[in-house]
Design an enzyme around this catalytic site. Structure first.
Site, short mmCIF file in Angstrom:
data_model
loop_
_atom_site.label_atom_id
_atom_site.label_comp_id
_atom_site.label_asym_id
_atom_site.label_seq_id
_atom_site.Cartn_x
_atom_site.Cartn_y
_atom_site.Cartn_z
N ASP A 32 -7.22 7.72 14.19
CA ASP A 32 -7.10 6.30 13.93
C ASP A 32 -7.95 6.06 15.97
O ASP A 32 -7.32 5.97 16.30
CB ASP A 32 -5.76 5.96 13.98
CG ASP A 32 -5.14 4.17 14.16
OD1 ASP A 32 -6.37 3.35 14.20
OD2 ASP A 32 -4.14 4.16 13.73
N SER A 69 0.64 -0.95 11.87
CA SER A 69 -0.22 -2.13 11.66
C SER A 69 0.09 -3.53 12.32
O SER A 69 1.36 -3.37 13.00
CB SER A 69 -1.67 -2.02 11.36
OG SER A 69 -2.33 -2.71 11.81
N HIS A 75 -6.67 4.53 11.01
CA HIS A 75 -5.84 3.39 10.82
C HIS A 75 -5.23 4.24 10.16
O HIS A 75 -3.70 3.59 9.29
CB HIS A 75 -6.15 2.71 10.79
CG HIS A 75 -5.64 1.22 11.33
ND1 HIS A 75 -4.40 1.51 12.10
CD2 HIS A 75 -4.67 0.43 10.38
CE1 HIS A 75 -3.67 0.90 12.49
NE2 HIS A 75 -4.10 -0.51 11.62
#
Lengths: 403, 403
Positions: A345, A179, A378
């Protein structure tokens, strides 16, 4: 080297510092744990990409394992938006939760601390030991608050490069992170290609997309429209008088984007938190109770101004800025790269990592791309350690063989 | 029959009613347009599913086309959360935008008003003519505000059934609607199976999922934590003193869920609203400007208390409640059903319409299921009229041939 843990006595009932360094922990009275600290600035301010500078920067970091004599076994782990330096290890003073990548870092694990020297630093702008909005501005003697300058991922990476210098690490065996951590990984590859032997940007993106910016923007709006935000000057407000509702709401929004409808169906379905209030406007379902819990948890450990600054830093992330675009920037990568996607995600969807892979390969680089078919969304970058572990280990082995 | 348009003079500069009926428009001074009104209640209060009742209900509705002598050509169109009765037609007094399904309703269109009599009613709890929180409570002479009871999709459908009675429609040729409209469609099939010849729940769901509840919950939280919400008593507050920031934030959140990363990439990418403020914490990207615009637009036309009540009504939607579950409820459907999905819909994902189809067919029913490969996301139910048009027209033809 001044990187010794500070000796602190910890009084959990005190709201006031007990020998606490200015940037040790953002909430007064919170202990700093096993973090060590490095001062980035010395003779002159640290200049920032967006303009201005900071006269004083401290970076908090933790390490695991032993650095080899030739410093060839060092791996930098970069954390995500609300993460911190505690990537591995258990609950201890100053750390209210297990390390966020504990399943991947430790003896015999993918980032094997019997072999590798693993480093994780709290990002510039953060609130867990590194200089950020909650730190004391030496020019005023009070918190920076909203006067803290907007930093970028590149600024964050420049502080990490100073840390590498300080630790005597000429070249990381790998820089790895998911991320926002993956954004830092990419900037390492673009800014300091000769200081990294491999890169692992996990569930990340070459440049924040419009939708990612949209999510960040509504989350920031939740914080700044809180009646107790006070334009960012809430540090001296009484107990309970900060923008906690707004920060909790921001977290509730993001928490949904981190997971998936499949996980929520499975865990909560339509279970009512209290069936007696089902038809009441204020009755809650279990999913609401879960989101409340996550909101409150973040409020207890994170500074709202840090959230604003780092959220914006993510929006500003564009590895192609000033480099002729993402294709040109990524096309210059010559170190082995690993990137991965989680099928479900919705925040960093697979097409973004696919594109990252394609741009690196189009430039003649070597990018290995793997997708895990998982319902975790995610947060898969934190949870799918059985998928990530072997890929990370393989990439490290490959990097060791690279000249 | 008292269903004549009210004769109103419209003074756009007045904030005060000009011969306006109590529930004609939620903002004082707003005209009621071409809506007609029906009183649901007569001798006794309208009892609500969740308890309590309403002593006085008015339902605002619009119609297009001519009702056949045998009333066999009537189609009920059900609107979504922030929709209203203006499903077709242009901008006119009381209607600041074109009908939300104008591409599908009209002469020669799928819902061909040369052949069909099309009806759309503002939902109970709404704010565009039908009784809702902004209406005057006859018991107090002031707005219901937060004392308005929580209504359910079933309550809404029961008011629509009264409308069918009033109009002399024994059996709808079809009931059709998307999103929250589709929830009403399913309840028609479960509550009044002999009053419908076909059903078309578009981009909808058998029971609100945990993730859908999660989104609704954070949006409601945005409204009620606004400093100007005043516990729902904001109708008499001065200009600019309602929970407009919160309602706008709620809309910004939902607006993202209605669309997709593909649409946003295409339309906005990383374009800055003002490149001179790129590195400023408060600088905005175009996507932020777009979201702001949608937030402000809703504030100008929608009541925050209606938003809360209807959002919760959606969470309470479960066609299987009290009927032995969704499989049993949908398994009893014997009328032809059409349902559709948009591939990129992250709010009402395709697996939900697939499940709806499977449950109807498993019970021996007849459900036609179609998927459009489109980047439009949930808003595809409003935008993909070239896909929906022929399917809707075919279903109507099929229904006409059904005994």
């Amino acid at each position: 080297m001044t990187d010794q843990p500070h000796n602190l006595s910890y009084d959990p009932h005190s709201r006031f510092p007990v020998g606490l360094p200015a940037s040790g922990a953002w909430m007064r009275g919170h202990p700093v744990g096993r973090r060590r600290f490095m001062t980035v600035t010395d003779q002159r301010p640290f200049a920032l990409e967006g303009g201005g500078g900071l006269a004083h920067i401290r970076i908090a970091y933790e390490t695991w394992g032993q650095l080899a004599d030739d410093a060839s076994n060092a791996v930098l782990v970069c954390h995500a938006l609300t993460g911190d330096s505690h990537a591995a290890g258990g609950i201890e003073i100053g750390h209210s939760a297990d390390g966020w990548w504990d399943a991947l870092i430790g003896p015999g694990r993918a980032l094997d601390t019997d072999r590798y020297f693993v480093v994780c630093a709290n990002v510039l702008g953060g609130c867990q030991g590194s200089t950020g909005p909650s730190s004391i501005d030496p020019a005023t003697g009070t918190n920076y608050g909203p006067t803290f300058p907007q930093v970028t991922i590149r600024d964050i990476v420049r502080t990490q490069k100073r840390l590498a210098d300080r630790l005597g690490i000429d070249r990381w065996l790998s820089v790895v992170g998911g991320s926002m951590g993956g954004m830092q990984v990419l900037e390492w590859g673009a800014m300091y290609p000769h200081r990294v032997k491999s890169l692992m940007p996990i569930a990340s993106v070459a440049a924040a997309s419009a939708m990612q910016i949209g999510w960040s923007a509504v989350e920031r709006l939740a914080v700044v429209t809180d009646r107790d935000f006070h334009g960012g000057w809430y540090y001296d407000a009484g107990d309970g008088e900060g923008p906690w509702q707004g920060l909790a709401l921001a977290r509730q929004i993001s928490q949904i984007t981190y997971r998936t409808t499949h996980v929520f169906d499975e865990r909560f379905g339509r279970d009512a938190h209290d069936p007696r209030t089902e038809f009441n406007q204020w009755g809650r379902y279990e999913i609401e109770s879960y989101l409340d819990h996550h909101g409150q948890k973040l409020v207890g450990r994170f500074d709202a101004n840090s959230f604003l600054v780092l959220s914006k830093a993510m929006d500003l992330h564009d590895v192609g800025r000033g480099r002729g675009g993402a294709a040109a920037a990524l096309g210059r990568f010559r170190m082995p790269v690993l990137t991965t996607s989680v099928t479900s995600d919705i925040l960093y969807p697979p097409y973004q990592q696919q594109e990252m892979h394609d741009l690196i390969e189009a430039g003649g680089g070597d990018c290995s791309y793997h997708v895990v078919d998982s319902p975790q969304g995610h947060d898969g970058f934190l949870l799918e350690s059985e998928f990530l572990g072997p890929l990370i280990a393989d990439t490290l082995t490959k990097a060791e063989k690279t000249s």
